[in-house]
Design a protein around this motif. Structure first.
Motif, PDB file in Angstrom:
ATOM      1  N   MET A   1       0.843  -1.184   0.000  1.00 58.82           N
ATOM      2  CA  MET A   1       0.000   0.000   0.000  1.00 58.82           C
ATOM      3  C   MET A   1       0.881   1.237   0.000  1.00 58.82           C
ATOM      4  O   MET A   1       1.818   1.343   0.773  1.00 58.82           O
ATOM      5  N   PHE A   2       0.578   2.175  -0.868  1.00 54.36           N
ATOM      6  CA  PHE A   2       1.306   3.429  -0.972  1.00 54.36           C
ATOM      7  C   PHE A   2       0.610   4.491  -0.132  1.00 54.36           C
ATOM      8  O   PHE A   2      -0.594   4.702  -0.263  1.00 54.36           O
ATOM      9  N   LEU A   3       1.337   5.138   0.763  1.00 55.75           N
ATOM     10  CA  LEU A   3       0.805   6.262   1.547  1.00 55.75           C
ATOM     11  C   LEU A   3       1.787   7.418   1.473  1.00 55.75           C
ATOM     12  O   LEU A   3       2.997   7.225   1.496  1.00 55.75           O
ATOM     13  N   LEU A   4       1.249   8.621   1.390  1.00 52.37           N
ATOM     14  CA  LEU A   4       2.099   9.807   1.430  1.00 52.37           C
ATOM     15  C   LEU A   4       2.743   9.912   2.810  1.00 52.37           C
ATOM     16  O   LEU A   4       2.142   9.563   3.816  1.00 52.37           O
ATOM     17  N   SER A   5       3.951  10.438   2.853  1.00 51.46           N
ATOM     18  CA  SER A   5       4.650  10.597   4.131  1.00 51.46           C
ATOM     19  C   SER A   5       4.130  11.836   4.863  1.00 51.46           C
ATOM     20  O   SER A   5       3.399  12.648   4.301  1.00 51.46           O
ATOM     21  N   ASN A   6       4.536  11.979   6.123  1.00 49.33           N
ATOM     22  CA  ASN A   6       4.139  13.156   6.904  1.00 49.33           C
ATOM     23  C   ASN A   6       4.670  14.439   6.269  1.00 49.33           C
ATOM     24  O   ASN A   6       3.979  15.462   6.252  1.00 49.33           O
ATOM     25  N   THR A   7       5.882  14.396   5.744  1.00 46.17           N
ATOM     26  CA  THR A   7       6.472  15.573   5.097  1.00 46.17           C
ATOM     27  C   THR A   7       5.681  15.952   3.851  1.00 46.17           C
ATOM     28  O   THR A   7       5.399  17.134   3.630  1.00 46.17           O
ATOM     29  N   GLN A   8       5.316  14.962   3.049  1.00 46.59           N
ATOM     30  CA  GLN A   8       4.545  15.230   1.844  1.00 46.59           C
ATOM     31  C   GLN A   8       3.169  15.797   2.185  1.00 46.59           C
ATOM     32  O   GLN A   8       2.700  16.754   1.558  1.00 46.59           O
ATOM     33  N   ILE A  31      -6.184  10.719  -0.586  1.00 47.73           N
ATOM     34  CA  ILE A  31      -5.245  11.312  -1.549  1.00 47.73           C
ATOM     35  C   ILE A  31      -4.293  10.229  -2.071  1.00 47.73           C
ATOM     36  O   ILE A  31      -3.987  10.182  -3.262  1.00 47.73           O
ATOM     37  N   SER A  32      -3.845   9.336  -1.190  1.00 41.59           N
ATOM     38  CA  SER A  32      -2.996   8.232  -1.629  1.00 41.59           C
ATOM     39  C   SER A  32      -3.761   7.320  -2.582  1.00 41.59           C
ATOM     40  O   SER A  32      -3.192   6.800  -3.547  1.00 41.59           O
ATOM     41  N   GLY A  33      -5.054   7.131  -2.346  1.00 45.15           N
ATOM     42  CA  GLY A  33      -5.889   6.347  -3.250  1.00 45.15           C
ATOM     43  C   GLY A  33      -6.032   7.001  -4.609  1.00 45.15           C
ATOM     44  O   GLY A  33      -6.015   6.331  -5.649  1.00 45.15           O
ATOM     45  N   ILE A  34      -6.165   8.323  -4.633  1.00 47.42           N
ATOM     46  CA  ILE A  34      -6.240   9.064  -5.901  1.00 47.42           C
ATOM     47  C   ILE A  34      -4.932   8.893  -6.673  1.00 47.42           C
ATOM     48  O   ILE A  34      -4.933   8.646  -7.878  1.00 47.42           O
ATOM     49  N   ILE A  35      -3.810   9.010  -5.976  1.00 45.32           N
ATOM     50  CA  ILE A  35      -2.509   8.826  -6.621  1.00 45.32           C
ATOM     51  C   ILE A  35      -2.374   7.395  -7.136  1.00 45.32           C
ATOM     52  O   ILE A  35      -1.879   7.166  -8.241  1.00 45.32           O
ATOM     53  N   PHE A  36      -2.876   6.414  -6.368  1.00 49.94           N
ATOM     54  CA  PHE A  36      -2.838   5.013  -6.797  1.00 49.94           C
ATOM     55  C   PHE A  36      -3.598   4.835  -8.113  1.00 49.94           C
ATOM     56  O   PHE A  36      -3.133   4.169  -9.034  1.00 49.94           O
ATOM     57  N   VAL A  37      -4.770   5.456  -8.218  1.00 50.86           N
ATOM     58  CA  VAL A  37      -5.576   5.352  -9.442  1.00 50.86           C
ATOM     59  C   VAL A  37      -4.852   6.006 -10.613  1.00 50.86           C
ATOM     60  O   VAL A  37      -4.800   5.449 -11.714  1.00 50.86           O
ATOM     61  N   ILE A  38      -4.270   7.171 -10.398  1.00 48.90           N
ATOM     62  CA  ILE A  38      -3.578   7.878 -11.478  1.00 48.90           C
ATOM     63  C   ILE A  38      -2.353   7.091 -11.941  1.00 48.90           C
ATOM     64  O   ILE A  38      -2.087   6.990 -13.133  1.00 48.90           O
ATOM     65  N   PRO A  48      -8.013  -0.888  -3.758  1.00 51.20           N
ATOM     66  CA  PRO A  48      -8.076  -1.651  -2.497  1.00 51.20           C
ATOM     67  C   PRO A  48      -8.763  -0.854  -1.390  1.00 51.20           C
ATOM     68  O   PRO A  48      -8.631   0.367  -1.295  1.00 51.20           O
ATOM     69  N   MET A  49      -9.504  -1.554  -0.546  1.00 48.32           N
ATOM     70  CA  MET A  49     -10.251  -0.911   0.547  1.00 48.32           C
ATOM     71  C   MET A  49      -9.336  -0.219   1.546  1.00 48.32           C
ATOM     72  O   MET A  49      -9.794   0.610   2.320  1.00 48.32           O
ATOM     73  N   SER A  50      -8.052  -0.532   1.541  1.00 49.82           N
ATOM     74  CA  SER A  50      -7.136   0.114   2.485  1.00 49.82           C
ATOM     75  C   SER A  50      -7.026   1.617   2.216  1.00 49.82           C
ATOM     76  O   SER A  50      -6.603   2.369   3.085  1.00 49.82           O
ATOM     77  N   TYR A  51      -7.425   2.060   1.010  1.00 50.61           N
ATOM     78  CA  TYR A  51      -7.418   3.485   0.693  1.00 50.61           C
ATOM     79  C   TYR A  51      -8.732   4.168   1.061  1.00 50.61           C
ATOM     80  O   TYR A  51      -8.873   5.363   0.890  1.00 50.61           O
ATOM     81  N   GLY A  52      -9.676   3.405   1.536  1.00 52.62           N
ATOM     82  CA  GLY A  52     -10.967   3.975   1.894  1.00 52.62           C
ATOM     83  C   GLY A  52     -12.014   3.618   0.860  1.00 52.62           C
ATOM     84  O   GLY A  52     -11.732   2.958  -0.142  1.00 52.62           O
ATOM     85  N   PRO A  53     -13.241   4.057   1.074  1.00 53.44           N
ATOM     86  CA  PRO A  53     -14.326   3.743   0.148  1.00 53.44           C
ATOM     87  C   PRO A  53     -14.067   4.334  -1.239  1.00 53.44           C
ATOM     88  O   PRO A  53     -13.632   5.474  -1.363  1.00 53.44           O
ATOM     89  N   HIS A  54     -14.325   3.549  -2.284  1.00 54.10           N
ATOM     90  CA  HIS A  54     -14.072   4.025  -3.646  1.00 54.10           C
ATOM     91  C   HIS A  54     -14.921   5.243  -3.977  1.00 54.10           C
ATOM     92  O   HIS A  54     -14.517   6.108  -4.741  1.00 54.10           O
ATOM     93  N   LYS A  55     -16.095   5.341  -3.377  1.00 52.55           N
ATOM     94  CA  LYS A  55     -16.963   6.490  -3.629  1.00 52.55           C
ATOM     95  C   LYS A  55     -16.335   7.773  -3.056  1.00 52.55           C
ATOM     96  O   LYS A  55     -16.439   8.840  -3.652  1.00 52.55           O
ATOM     97  N   ALA A  56     -15.667   7.664  -1.914  1.00 53.59           N
ATOM     98  CA  ALA A  56     -14.995   8.831  -1.330  1.00 53.59           C
ATOM     99  C   ALA A  56     -13.850   9.283  -2.222  1.00 53.59           C
ATOM    100  O   ALA A  56     -13.636  10.487  -2.419  1.00 53.59           O
ATOM    101  N   ILE A  57     -13.110   8.327  -2.785  1.00 55.12           N
ATOM    102  CA  ILE A  57     -12.003   8.669  -3.679  1.00 55.12           C
ATOM    103  C   ILE A  57     -12.533   9.376  -4.914  1.00 55.12           C
ATOM    104  O   ILE A  57     -12.021  10.412  -5.332  1.00 55.12           O
ATOM    105  N   GLN A  58     -13.595   8.826  -5.491  1.00 55.33           N
ATOM    106  CA  GLN A  58     -14.181   9.420  -6.698  1.00 55.33           C
ATOM    107  C   GLN A  58     -14.756  10.802  -6.420  1.00 55.33           C
ATOM    108  O   GLN A  58     -14.481  11.763  -7.145  1.00 55.33           O
ATOM    109  N   ASN A  59     -15.546  10.919  -5.364  1.00 52.38           N
ATOM    110  CA  ASN A  59     -16.178  12.207  -5.048  1.00 52.38           C
ATOM    111  C   ASN A  59     -15.152  13.287  -4.741  1.00 52.38           C
ATOM    112  O   ASN A  59     -15.270  14.423  -5.209  1.00 52.38           O
TER     113      ASN A  59
END
Length: 119
Positions: A1-8, A31-38, A48-59
């Motif tokens: 799973m890709f997550l942005l760091s605290n600095t980012q 935001i990490s989920g959006i980057i994953f999609v891009i 993956p659900m680890s990024y949160g609900p897909h509807k939240a990412i889309q919205n």
């Protein structure tokens, strides 16, 4: 799973709009989920659900894009970079559908075509 760091997150969180009403999903995950999609190109519902609900990412992607949030983030991140001596050119192309060539013959572009309009 890709997550942005605290600095980012610290660099870009100043551009996030304030939440109104309900508590929104975790910014870092979405935001990490959006980057994953891009980066990977799956449909948002296949994230993956680890990024949160897909509807939240889309919205959030749609809403923040319309508000210009990502544009402001990109401008700020580009300020940190120095000058460059290289120019990158994108060679992406789209393949036209096989029936696209017949539109001109059918007169669907009257300003270009003198052909009769399709009945």
């Amino acid at each position: 799973m890709f997550l942005l760091s605290n600095t980012q997150m610290a660099r870009i969180s100043q551009f996030f709009p304030l939440a109104h009403g309900l508590v929104r999903a975790d910014d870092r995950r979405v935001i990490s989920g959006i980057i994953f999609v891009i980066r990977n190109g799956p449909k948002r519902r296949d994230v993956p659900m680890s990024y949160g609900p897909h509807k939240a990412i889309q919205n959030r992607f749609i809403r923040w894009s319309e508000m210009g949030v990502f544009g402001r983030i990109f401008v700020e991140l580009a300020k940190g970079g120095g000058g460059t001596e290289e120019t990158m050119i994108d060679a992406t192309h789209l393949k036209a559908h096989r029936t696209a060539a017949s539109l001109l013959k059918k007169g669907l572009f009257p300003s270009i075509s003198d052909a009769r309009k399709a009945a």
